[in-house]
Motif scaffolding. Sequence first.
Motif, PDB file in Angstrom:
ATOM      1  N   ASP A  86       0.769  -1.250  -0.022  1.00 39.30           N
ATOM      2  CA  ASP A  86      -0.064   0.066  -0.155  1.00 39.30           C
ATOM      3  C   ASP A  86       0.994   1.314   0.219  1.00 39.30           C
ATOM      4  O   ASP A  86       0.145   2.490  -0.021  1.00 39.30           O
ATOM      5  CB  ASP A  86      -1.046   0.005   1.267  1.00 39.30           C
ATOM      6  N   TRP A  87       2.073   1.220   0.380  1.00 38.43           N
ATOM      7  CA  TRP A  87       2.858   2.368   0.417  1.00 38.43           C
ATOM      8  C   TRP A  87       4.164   2.387  -0.314  1.00 38.43           C
ATOM      9  O   TRP A  87       4.875   3.750  -0.475  1.00 38.43           O
ATOM     10  CB  TRP A  87       3.186   2.669   2.050  1.00 38.43           C
ATOM     11  N   LEU A  88       4.484   1.425  -1.233  1.00 32.63           N
ATOM     12  CA  LEU A  88       5.596   1.434  -1.803  1.00 32.63           C
ATOM     13  C   LEU A  88       5.468   0.840  -3.419  1.00 32.63           C
ATOM     14  O   LEU A  88       4.833  -0.117  -3.774  1.00 32.63           O
ATOM     15  CB  LEU A  88       6.465   0.296  -1.246  1.00 32.63           C
ATOM     16  N   SER A  89       5.913   1.587  -4.406  1.00 30.66           N
ATOM     17  CA  SER A  89       5.820   1.136  -5.661  1.00 30.66           C
ATOM     18  C   SER A  89       6.992   1.283  -6.318  1.00 30.66           C
ATOM     19  O   SER A  89       7.955   2.248  -6.239  1.00 30.66           O
ATOM     20  CB  SER A  89       4.582   2.155  -6.508  1.00 30.66           C
ATOM     21  N   ILE A  90       7.289   0.427  -7.484  1.00 27.88           N
ATOM     22  CA  ILE A  90       8.784   0.439  -7.984  1.00 27.88           C
ATOM     23  C   ILE A  90       8.168   0.441  -9.624  1.00 27.88           C
ATOM     24  O   ILE A  90       7.030  -0.053 -10.209  1.00 27.88           O
ATOM     25  CB  ILE A  90       9.463  -0.427  -7.965  1.00 27.88           C
ATOM     26  N   ALA A  91       9.272   0.927 -10.649  1.00 31.46           N
ATOM     27  CA  ALA A  91       8.820   0.651 -11.756  1.00 31.46           C
ATOM     28  C   ALA A  91      10.133   0.886 -12.710  1.00 31.46           C
ATOM     29  O   ALA A  91      11.264   1.308 -12.204  1.00 31.46           O
ATOM     30  CB  ALA A  91       7.857   1.838 -12.350  1.00 31.46           C
ATOM     31  N   ALA A  92      10.073   0.434 -13.955  1.00 32.03           N
ATOM     32  CA  ALA A  92      11.516   0.580 -14.796  1.00 32.03           C
ATOM     33  C   ALA A  92      10.949   0.469 -16.284  1.00 32.03           C
ATOM     34  O   ALA A  92       9.899  -0.271 -16.459  1.00 32.03           O
ATOM     35  CB  ALA A  92      12.446  -0.423 -14.484  1.00 32.03           C
ATOM     36  N   GLY A  93      11.494   0.696 -17.296  1.00 32.44           N
ATOM     37  CA  GLY A  93      11.418   0.519 -18.480  1.00 32.44           C
ATOM     38  C   GLY A  93      12.674   1.158 -19.423  1.00 32.44           C
ATOM     39  O   GLY A  93      13.649   1.935 -18.839  1.00 32.44           O
ATOM     40  N   PRO A  94      12.789   0.717 -20.755  1.00 36.73           N
ATOM     41  CA  PRO A  94      13.730   1.141 -21.765  1.00 36.73           C
ATOM     42  C   PRO A  94      13.584   2.661 -22.006  1.00 36.73           C
ATOM     43  O   PRO A  94      12.304   3.077 -22.049  1.00 36.73           O
ATOM     44  CB  PRO A  94      13.690   0.094 -22.855  1.00 36.73           C
ATOM     45  N   SER A  95      14.459   3.438 -22.648  1.00 38.13           N
ATOM     46  CA  SER A  95      14.342   4.533 -23.053  1.00 38.13           C
ATOM     47  C   SER A  95      14.974   4.592 -24.474  1.00 38.13           C
ATOM     48  O   SER A  95      16.174   4.391 -24.710  1.00 38.13           O
ATOM     49  CB  SER A  95      14.925   5.669 -22.316  1.00 38.13           C
ATOM     50  N   ILE A  96      14.136   4.782 -25.387  1.00 38.84           N
ATOM     51  CA  ILE A  96      14.673   4.608 -27.086  1.00 38.84           C
ATOM     52  C   ILE A  96      14.693   5.909 -27.448  1.00 38.84           C
ATOM     53  O   ILE A  96      13.788   6.653 -27.617  1.00 38.84           O
ATOM     54  CB  ILE A  96      13.593   3.707 -27.861  1.00 38.84           C
ATOM     55  N   GLU A  97      15.916   6.465 -27.847  1.00 43.28           N
ATOM     56  CA  GLU A  97      16.121   7.711 -28.178  1.00 43.28           C
ATOM     57  C   GLU A  97      16.801   8.132 -29.468  1.00 43.28           C
ATOM     58  O   GLU A  97      17.495   7.400 -29.891  1.00 43.28           O
ATOM     59  CB  GLU A  97      17.043   8.537 -27.091  1.00 43.28           C
ATOM     60  N   TYR A  98      16.426   9.062 -30.301  1.00 43.03           N
ATOM     61  CA  TYR A  98      16.914   9.637 -31.588  1.00 43.03           C
ATOM     62  C   TYR A  98      17.458  10.846 -31.306  1.00 43.03           C
ATOM     63  O   TYR A  98      16.724  11.812 -30.436  1.00 43.03           O
ATOM     64  CB  TYR A  98      15.701   9.653 -32.336  1.00 43.03           C
ATOM     65  N   PHE A  99      18.606  10.886 -31.867  1.00 43.32           N
ATOM     66  CA  PHE A  99      19.201  12.264 -31.738  1.00 43.32           C
ATOM     67  C   PHE A  99      19.759  12.785 -32.999  1.00 43.32           C
ATOM     68  O   PHE A  99      20.438  12.142 -33.936  1.00 43.32           O
ATOM     69  CB  PHE A  99      20.330  12.100 -30.572  1.00 43.32           C
ATOM     70  N   ARG A 100      19.783  13.950 -33.102  1.00 48.35           N
ATOM     71  CA  ARG A 100      20.032  14.793 -34.527  1.00 48.35           C
ATOM     72  C   ARG A 100      20.858  16.259 -34.061  1.00 48.35           C
ATOM     73  O   ARG A 100      20.241  16.820 -33.350  1.00 48.35           O
ATOM     74  CB  ARG A 100      19.018  14.822 -35.578  1.00 48.35           C
ATOM     75  N   LEU A 101      21.880  16.409 -34.631  1.00 48.84           N
ATOM     76  CA  LEU A 101      22.320  17.842 -34.941  1.00 48.84           C
ATOM     77  C   LEU A 101      22.854  18.344 -35.963  1.00 48.84           C
ATOM     78  O   LEU A 101      23.287  17.557 -36.877  1.00 48.84           O
ATOM     79  CB  LEU A 101      23.334  18.042 -33.664  1.00 48.84           C
ATOM     80  N   THR A 102      22.898  19.676 -36.315  1.00 52.71           N
ATOM     81  CA  THR A 102      23.227  20.493 -37.433  1.00 52.71           C
ATOM     82  C   THR A 102      23.927  21.525 -36.811  1.00 52.71           C
ATOM     83  O   THR A 102      23.358  22.584 -36.302  1.00 52.71           O
ATOM     84  CB  THR A 102      22.330  20.652 -38.346  1.00 52.71           C
ATOM     85  N   LEU A 103      25.329  21.884 -37.111  1.00 52.73           N
ATOM     86  CA  LEU A 103      25.996  23.099 -36.503  1.00 52.73           C
ATOM     87  C   LEU A 103      26.789  23.849 -37.835  1.00 52.73           C
ATOM     88  O   LEU A 103      27.211  22.976 -38.632  1.00 52.73           O
ATOM     89  CB  LEU A 103      27.263  22.655 -35.652  1.00 52.73           C
ATOM     90  N   ARG A 104      26.515  24.989 -37.970  1.00 53.21           N
ATOM     91  CA  ARG A 104      26.962  25.680 -39.044  1.00 53.21           C
ATOM     92  C   ARG A 104      27.788  26.982 -38.614  1.00 53.21           C
ATOM     93  O   ARG A 104      27.483  27.482 -37.482  1.00 53.21           O
ATOM     94  CB  ARG A 104      25.898  26.244 -40.073  1.00 53.21           C
ATOM     95  N   ALA A 105      28.889  27.254 -39.315  1.00 56.92           N
ATOM     96  CA  ALA A 105      29.740  28.399 -38.993  1.00 56.92           C
ATOM     97  C   ALA A 105      30.401  28.854 -40.085  1.00 56.92           C
ATOM     98  O   ALA A 105      30.830  28.330 -41.181  1.00 56.92           O
ATOM     99  CB  ALA A 105      30.970  28.155 -37.648  1.00 56.92           C
TER     100      ALA A 105
END
Length: 441
Positions: free
Chosen positions: A170-189
Motif C-alpha cells: 500500500d505504500w511502496l511502488s517500483i517501476a522501470a523501462g527502456p528509453s529509446i532515443e533519437y538524436f540529430r544535430l546540425t551546426l553551421r559557422a
Amino acid sequence: MTGGTIRALGLAGAVAAVSMAGAGGAQAGAFGLREQSAQGLGVAFAGAASGGAGVSSIFWNPATVTMRPGFASEQSLSFINLSGEITPTVGTAPGLLPFGASGEVGQGAVVPSGATSYQLTDRLWVGIQTGAPYGLVTKPRQDWAGSVYARSSRIFSLAFNPVVGFKVNDWLSIAAGPSIEYFRLTLRAAVPVSGTFPGLYPSGFIKGESWGVGFTAGVLVTPAAGTAIGVGYRSSVHHDIAGSIGFPDPRQAIALGQVRANLNTPEKVSVGLTQAINPVTRINLGFEWDNWSRLGDVGIVSRALGVTVNHLPLNFKDSFFYSIGAEYDWSPNLTLRAGFGYDNVPIDFSNRSARLPDSDRYVVSIGGSYRWSEKVLLTASYAHAFFDRGLLLAGPGRDYNIGNIPLAASTDVSADVVSVGFRYQWDAPAAVAPAPLVRKF
C-alpha cells in the motif's frame, strides 16, 4: 487488456511521437528540455518525481504510473520563446567589431509531449511517455562579429519510454523501462578563407544523427495519506552519431568522407516530495541532478582517414535544479498552481560558447487545471526564466578557438514558456481502484 485498449494505448503514444516534428529550444540547462508536462510547468516542476506533473510524471519517475487508477492519457504542447543577444566587447578582433552584435539568436519552438498509463490489475500498471529530452535552436545574423564561432545550431531529439510499474504494497511502488532515443544535430559557422573579406566568409557545417537505448527506473513511497516521496533515474544514452562535414572547398569534404562522433547524454536523478497541508492545499518540492560532465571534448572523426578532424569542446559541468510549488483547489473543478525554481546550469565563463550562451536562471511559474467533465481535464501554465548576464571569451588559449580569432562578448538571455495540456480518462477508474491519496488533478 482488450484489443481496443491496446490500439488506444498505441495511438496515444503515436500521436505524441508524430507531433514531435517541430521540437526545439532549450530550457533545462545546456540543451536539455524540461517541458514534458503542462501541469508540471505550473509548479516549476516541483514534485514532478512524486506525481506533481500528472501522468507525465513518468518522465521523471516511472513509478508514478501506479498513482492513477484506470486508463488515462495526457498530451501537452509547450511554446518556448527563447530570446537572447551576444554583444561583442573590447578584446574582439578589431577587424570583426564593425560587424556588430549577433542580433536575436533565440528561436521560438513548439515542444509536444505525451504520456499514457493503464492499470492491468490492482498491483500492476503499464505506461508510455514520449517527448523531446533535448533540443536547441539558435541562429544569429548571417554575418556578425562571431560568425566564425556560430551561424546556426540545431539539436533535435525524440524519446520513447515504455514502463512497467508494480505496487509492492500500500505504500511502496517500483517501476522501470527502456528509453529509446533519437538524436540529430546540425551546426553551421563561417569558415575563414585567406584573401576573403571577413563579412563574406563562406559557411561550413557538421551534421549527423543516431539512435540509442537507455533505461529509466524509479521508486515511489506514500507513507501516509497526503504524502508522496519519489526518486527517479534516467540513464545515460550512448549515441554513435554518423554524419558528414562540409567545407567551402568540396575537395576537403570528399577527402574526409563520412564522419562520426561519440556522445553520451547525461544521467538524471530526480527527487520529489508532495505534502497535503489540508484537503485543498498541497506543497511540492523538487530536486534534479544531471550528469552533464559526461559531455567533455567531443571529437569528430573521419571514417575514411580514421583521424580526428574537428571537435566540440563542450566541457560541461554537472547541473542542479531546485524548485518549490503549491497547488490550491479553488473549487471541485478548478485547481490553481504557482512555483519557483533555480537552475544551476552546466555552463559558465569557462565553457560558454556563441552557440549556447546559457547561464544560471530563476524560473517563476503559474498555472491551473479545469475539470471539463468526469473524463476531460484541461490545463494551462506560464513560466518566465530570468537568466544571469554572462561573459563569453573565445580565441587563443580558450577551448573554443577558430584560427586564433578572438571574440569577447556579453550575453543577455531570457525565456517565456506557455504550455497547454489535455487529459482524457478512457474508463471509470472509481470502479477499478480507490482514488489517488494525494491529489484530485
